[in-house]
Design an enzyme around this catalytic site. Structure first.
Site, short mmCIF file in Angstrom:
data_model
loop_
_atom_site.label_atom_id
_atom_site.label_comp_id
_atom_site.label_asym_id
_atom_site.label_seq_id
_atom_site.Cartn_x
_atom_site.Cartn_y
_atom_site.Cartn_z
N GLY A 188 33.30 16.93 21.96
CA GLY A 188 34.49 16.09 22.10
C GLY A 188 34.37 14.73 21.44
O GLY A 188 35.27 13.90 21.57
N ASP A 236 31.25 26.33 15.85
CA ASP A 236 31.66 24.95 16.11
C ASP A 236 30.43 24.04 16.18
O ASP A 236 29.32 24.53 16.42
CB ASP A 236 32.42 24.90 17.45
CG ASP A 236 33.32 23.68 17.57
OD1 ASP A 236 33.21 22.76 16.72
OD2 ASP A 236 34.13 23.63 18.50
N GLY A 237 30.63 22.77 15.96
CA GLY A 237 29.56 21.78 16.08
C GLY A 237 29.40 21.33 17.52
O GLY A 237 30.03 21.87 18.44
N ALA A 238 28.54 20.35 17.73
CA ALA A 238 28.34 19.78 19.07
C ALA A 238 27.78 18.38 18.92
O ALA A 238 27.22 18.03 17.88
CB ALA A 238 27.39 20.64 19.89
N THR A 296 30.52 19.00 10.84
CA THR A 296 29.70 20.20 10.61
C THR A 296 30.61 21.43 10.48
O THR A 296 30.44 22.26 9.56
CB THR A 296 28.69 20.39 11.76
OG1 THR A 296 28.14 19.11 12.11
CG2 THR A 296 27.57 21.32 11.35
N GLU A 335 38.93 23.22 21.65
CA GLU A 335 37.63 23.85 21.37
C GLU A 335 37.18 24.73 22.53
O GLU A 335 36.66 25.83 22.33
CB GLU A 335 36.57 22.78 21.09
CG GLU A 335 36.75 22.09 19.75
CD GLU A 335 35.74 20.99 19.51
OE1 GLU A 335 35.49 20.69 18.32
OE2 GLU A 335 35.21 20.42 20.47
O1 R5P Z 1 35.71 16.91 19.15
C1 R5P Z 1 34.87 17.15 18.30
C2 R5P Z 1 33.91 18.23 18.37
O2 R5P Z 1 33.46 18.55 19.65
C3 R5P Z 1 32.78 18.20 17.35
O3 R5P Z 1 32.38 19.53 17.20
C4 R5P Z 1 31.60 17.37 17.74
O4 R5P Z 1 32.02 16.04 17.99
C5 R5P Z 1 30.52 17.38 16.63
O5 R5P Z 1 31.03 16.83 15.48
P1 R5P Z 1 30.16 16.59 14.18
O6 R5P Z 1 29.83 17.92 13.62
O7 R5P Z 1 31.03 15.76 13.29
O8 R5P Z 1 28.93 15.82 14.62
#
Ligand code: R5P
Length: 232
Positions: free
Chosen positions: A97, A83-85, A31, A105
């Site tokens: 994470g 940032d995403g989550a 994301t 982060e």
């Molecule tokens: O370590 C990765 C991060 O915390 C990401 O922001 C989290 O895993 C979300 O990732 P994604 O947007 O790919 O679902």
């Protein structure tokens, strides 16, 4: 609409909050990658911002997209982190994470005035914990650290399997900081702030993926459109 399109919509909505001259924390994951790409388009159109990446992967993306970068050694304060989550609860507590970037982060989010969390709405949960909680650990003394983690879980009223994260190649996953990750399959975390405090007190734990009081706003994209949720 597919998940990736929703992630990009959330990223695009967060981009509306970015102003000329801002110092930005740049998150990690699929994301956050959309956000970096969209920010790159703005920069190429003349917007002046500077970013601090939360991982080597994001650093590479930002360079590819032409986003100017700095470090938290050159500047000690950021206006906004995007940032995403992996999971977001109604108090805007987060699990992060899943991509292994939680330590940088959290350092970057804590150095920011505000953090906008961007996600597709499948990340919104009533109670955190279905997503395994990433805990970044020092390899030295790992069995003792895991025993201390189990005691912390019990004190916080949770339990579950702990798995050392492996990479796609089958070897132990190593973070950008050179540490390992234990994924704790807890199912349901009734009191995230309490568990966060207990984990932070364990010497072999470098950092954990519970982000408490850091997210200011969540931008959630779903089939019904975008929802913006402020931390209560
Ligand atoms: O370590 C990765 C991060 O915390 C990401 O922001 C989290 O895993 C979300 O990732 P994604 O947007 O790919 O679902």
């Amino acid at each position: 609409m597919d998940m990736d399109a929703l992630k990009r919509q959330a990223a695009a909505r967060a981009l509306e909050e970015v102003r000329d001259g801002m110092k930005l924390g740049l998150g990690t994951g699929s994301t956050a990658k959309h956000f970096v790409e969209l920010l790159g388009e703005k920069v190429r159109a003349g917007m002046k911002v500077i970013g601090v990446p939360t991982s080597e992967a994001t650093r590479a993306d930002a360079i590819r997209c032409g986003v100017p970068l700095t470090t938290l050694d050159e500047i000690d304060h950021l206006d906004l982190t995007i940032d995403g989550a992996d999971e977001i609860d109604p108090a805007l507590n987060l699990i992060k994470g899943g991509g292994g970037a939680l330590l940088r982060e959290k350092i970057v989010a804590a150095a920011s005035d505000r953090m906008i969390v961007i996600a597709d709405d499948s990340k919104w949960v009533d109670v955190l914990g279905r997503f395994p909680l990433p805990v970044e650990v020092i390899p030295f003394g790992l069995a003792a650290t895991q025993a201390a983690m189990a005691r912390a879980f019990s004190e916080a009223g949770v339990s579950g399997e702990m798995l050392i994260r492996k990479g796609k190649d089958g070897h132990v996953f190593v973070t950008d900081g050179g540490h390992w990750i234990v994924d704790a399959h807890l199912g349901r975390i009734g009191d995230p702030p309490r568990l966060a405090g207990l984990l932070s007190a364990i010497p072999g734990v470098v950092e954990h993926g519970l982000f408490i009081g850091l997210g200011s706003v969540a931008v959630l994209a779903g089939a019904q459109g975008i929802q913006v949720v402020e931390r209560p």
